[in-house]
Write a protein that holds these residues in place. Structure first.
Motif, PDB file in Angstrom:
ATOM      1  N   GLU A  28       1.636  -0.428  -7.561  1.00  0.00           N
ATOM      2  CA  GLU A  28       0.402  -0.874  -6.914  1.00  0.00           C
ATOM      3  C   GLU A  28       0.715  -1.643  -5.633  1.00  0.00           C
ATOM      4  O   GLU A  28       0.098  -1.415  -4.583  1.00  0.00           O
ATOM      5  CB  GLU A  28      -0.430  -1.747  -7.858  1.00  0.00           C
ATOM      6  N   GLN A  29       1.669  -2.568  -5.707  1.00  0.00           N
ATOM      7  CA  GLN A  29       2.066  -3.322  -4.525  1.00  0.00           C
ATOM      8  C   GLN A  29       2.645  -2.393  -3.463  1.00  0.00           C
ATOM      9  O   GLN A  29       2.354  -2.537  -2.271  1.00  0.00           O
ATOM     10  CB  GLN A  29       3.091  -4.390  -4.911  1.00  0.00           C
ATOM     11  N   LYS A  31       2.114   0.867  -2.971  1.00  0.00           N
ATOM     12  CA  LYS A  31       1.088   1.707  -2.349  1.00  0.00           C
ATOM     13  C   LYS A  31       0.281   0.912  -1.332  1.00  0.00           C
ATOM     14  O   LYS A  31       0.018   1.391  -0.223  1.00  0.00           O
ATOM     15  CB  LYS A  31       0.160   2.290  -3.429  1.00  0.00           C
ATOM     16  N   LEU A  32      -0.099  -0.318  -1.676  1.00  0.00           N
ATOM     17  CA  LEU A  32      -0.858  -1.156  -0.745  1.00  0.00           C
ATOM     18  C   LEU A  32      -0.058  -1.415   0.520  1.00  0.00           C
ATOM     19  O   LEU A  32      -0.576  -1.302   1.639  1.00  0.00           O
ATOM     20  CB  LEU A  32      -1.222  -2.482  -1.419  1.00  0.00           C
ATOM     21  N   THR A  36      -1.327   0.317   4.393  1.00  0.00           N
ATOM     22  CA  THR A  36      -2.068  -0.641   5.232  1.00  0.00           C
ATOM     23  C   THR A  36      -1.123  -1.227   6.277  1.00  0.00           C
ATOM     24  O   THR A  36       0.086  -0.980   6.259  1.00  0.00           O
ATOM     25  CB  THR A  36      -2.660  -1.775   4.388  1.00  0.00           C
TER      26      THR A  36
END
Length: 399
Positions: A28-29, A31-32, A36
């Protein structure tokens, strides 16, 4: 069931994997960070005298101790490796119970090993003229694979590959070869490298460090940011959602630190990977560039891409403006990123948002992270000092 992707070099399944770096400690970290414009780098002053540099540091906690049997090898590099391994350890141990321990191998890539820990000891000696004991085992290149083997209690082949920035990608294909040669049933492969003064000062002397956050293929690119990472994969003959299909290797032998200016070795590695996987360039849905952000490396890589992909508009990006250049672990952490892209099928890693070099801006850089249609194959490039080149291809087991 064997994965009959390549005729002479069958694909192997990635059963379990983990990747730790500046982009985080979970998917999750990661991918973020990769989709971005968030800054993942840390500015540090402890590596180069009187100079602050941006680095891709792993800022989460590492394991607090190592087993007594590994005390002589204790280093931040080893603790980084154990931190990564412990995130998949229960799955790895459960899966490998079906095999004899002498049929379980370990192949790891690194370029720094535990030298950072001895740097502090040597500094004490030179500053205070004290006698100090330097435990060389901490920084021996071969220690990491042997230590992980000992930790797991395995008895098969265990060795470390150190070919600078291509190390861990080579470790992955070395594991595939061990399986296909019938020497092992499963292999722990990957790479671990940690920040240290040696590499930061070395690249600083080469005038290859970026003054800011790097911009691969950018108009104003001026060098690299060093990073650190630990990425591990357990591979075997069994089917898995993502397969390690193939790798192509070449050697420029052009210059000790510069690549062949026309990208001949890079192009050869990419084409060999395609040939080994029985694929065409048009089959590749995403290309993770080596993309260091140095003038020579980026220019030669785009020349190589133009040669291999010709008029094919392959989406491509470099992730080193997020992870930093992780040296011996670069190939593994970037393969891990590619694996997550294949598993998720909704995003691609964003290229930086800076102005591109007009001589290199004819490519399909990922500026929109949305993945509009599923992809089956990805390629990742790693090009090292001396022209030690490797391109790896991962693919999904579904059509």
């Amino acid at each position: 069931m064997h994965n009959k992707i390549g005729v002479d070099h069958p694909a192997v399944g990635i059963q379990f994997s983990v990747g730790l770096s500046a982009v985080g400690e979970n998917t999750e970290q990661m991918k973020l960070a990769l989709t971005t414009q968030v800054n993942t780098f840390t500015q540090c002053s402890e590596y180069i005298a009187e100079k602050k540099v941006w680095v891709g540091a792993y800022t989460s906690e590492l394991v607090g101790d190592v087993p007594e049997s590994l005390k002589n090898s204790d280093s931040r590099n080893l603790r980084f490796a154990l931190t990564a391994l412990q995130k998949i350890e229960s799955n790895v141990r459960e899966y490998t119970k079906q095999f004899s321990k002498v049929r379980l191998g370990v192949v790891i890539g690194t370029s720094t090993s535990g030298i950072a820990d001895n740097e502090a000891t040597l500094k004490q000696h030179f500053r205070h003229k004290e006698y100090v004991e330097v435990v060389h085992k901490k920084q021996e290149m071969g220690s990491l694979a042997k230590d992980l083997q000992q930790y797991l209690g395995w008895g098969g082949p265990a060795y470390t590959i150190s070919t600078a920035c291509s190390s861990s990608a080579k470790a992955m294909v070395a594991g595939q070869r061990l399986i296909n040669a019938g020497l092992v049933d499963a292999v722990l492969v990957g790479g671990v490298d940690t920040l240290c003064q040696l590499t930061l000062n070395g690249f600083n002397c080469l005038e290859s460090l970026s003054h800011d956050i790097c911009q691969p293929c950018g108009k104003n690119r001026d060098g690299i940011n060093i990073g650190e990472a630990a990425a591990l994969f357990l591979i075997s003959k069994d089917q898995a959602p993502v397969l390690f299909l193939a790798a192509g290797e070449s050697m420029d032998a052009w210059h000790i630190s510069a690549p062949h200016p026309e990208g001949k070795g890079a192009a050869e590695a990419m084409q060999k990977a395609l040939d080994m996987a029985n694929l065409k360039a048009a089959d590749i849905g995403y290309l993770n560039m080596h993309g260091t952000s140095t003038p020579q490396n980026d220019a030669m890589e785009i020349k190589a891409v133009r040669h291999v992909f010709e008029n094919i508009d392959v989406p491509l990006s470099s992730t080193k403006h997020k992870t930093g250049h992780c040296l011996g672990a670069a190939g593994a952490i970037e393969a891990y990123i590619c694996q997550q892209v294949l598993l998720d099928q909704t995003w691609l890693p964003l290229h930086h948002s800076g102005v591109l070099d007009p001589d290199l801006d004819d490519q399909n850089y990922v500026l929109d992270v949305s993945l509009e249609k599923p992809i089956q194959y990805v390629m990742s490039n790693s090009f090292a000092f001396g022209g030690s080149n490797i391109s790896v291809i991962l693919g999904t087991s579904f059509k």
